[in-house]
Design a protein around this motif. Structure first.
Motif: not given
Length: 205
Positions: A59-88
């Motif tokens: 998270v490089i910028s947290e959204g405020k007052r209804g705005e969205s967080n700005v994210y950056r991908l820092i760990n590209d593990v390839g094509h298949e989407a990571p299978r994770i729970r809500k807590d990561g």
């Protein structure tokens, strides 16, 4: 773009659609609103938050007052989407079938015992019964052919019998995601995004 109702999507499709968009973004920097996927906005935000907790996104910028967080991908593990729970934390359920599906392509011909041995890892152990059930299901759905039928052993001669030997039909390798056996007694292929076999109909669609 109109969004397809979430109840019409498979969970794996949801994750994969979001992950594909994340990897395609320029400089890997984006907000949830910039991801062009046909999913409910809350579903997108939830998966992005989980990816951040798991260390795939920053998270490089947290959204405020209804705005969205700005994210950056820092760990590209390839094509298949990571299978994770809500807590990561990682989801391990279903990993066994993924390992078997990959092993089938590598070892070519196999019995359930062979498959269980080759698909087992330090993290996930595959039982022979699990491998046998998966082989039988994929054979019914037309993914596997029987190279050698099972043979009953002679009474009093241990080891004289033989287990069914299967082979993955080359043209039935539909992609990296394993076909799923669903509770509704049908087999769904996430690579093709359709049900390929149903017990009610007794065969492939």
């Amino acid at each position: 773009m109109s969004r397809k109702p979430i109840d019409k999507q498979q969970p794996s499709q949801c994750r994969q659609a979001i992950w594909d968009e994340v990897r395609n973004k320029e400089d890997w920097t984006f907000t949830a609103k910039e991801l062009d996927v046909m999913l409910d906005a809350s579903t997108i935000r939830e998966y992005l938050a989980a990816l951040a907790k798991a260390g795939y996104l920053q998270v490089i910028s947290e959204g405020k007052r209804g705005e969205s967080n700005v994210y950056r991908l820092i760990n590209d593990v390839g094509h298949e989407a990571p299978r994770i729970r809500k807590d990561g934390t990682p989801v391990t359920q279903g990993n066994g079938r993924l390992q078997m599906w990959n092993a089938m392509r590598i070892i070519k011909q196999f019995t359930p015992v062979d498959l269980a041995f080759n698909a087992t890892t330090d993290e996930v152990e595959i039982a022979e019964s699990e491998a046998r059930n998966y082989c039988q299901a994929l054979h019914r759905a037309g993914y596997l052919s029987v190279k050698t039928p099972a043979k009953t052993g002679l009474k009093g001669k241990p080891g004289s019998g033989q287990a069914t030997r299967y082979m993955l039909i080359p043209t039935m390798w539909t992609g990296p995601q394993p076909p799923q056996i669903q509770r509704t007694k049908q087999i769904y292929d996430p690579n093709l995004k359709k049900v390929v076999w149903s017990k009610v109909e007794g065969g492939a669609e």
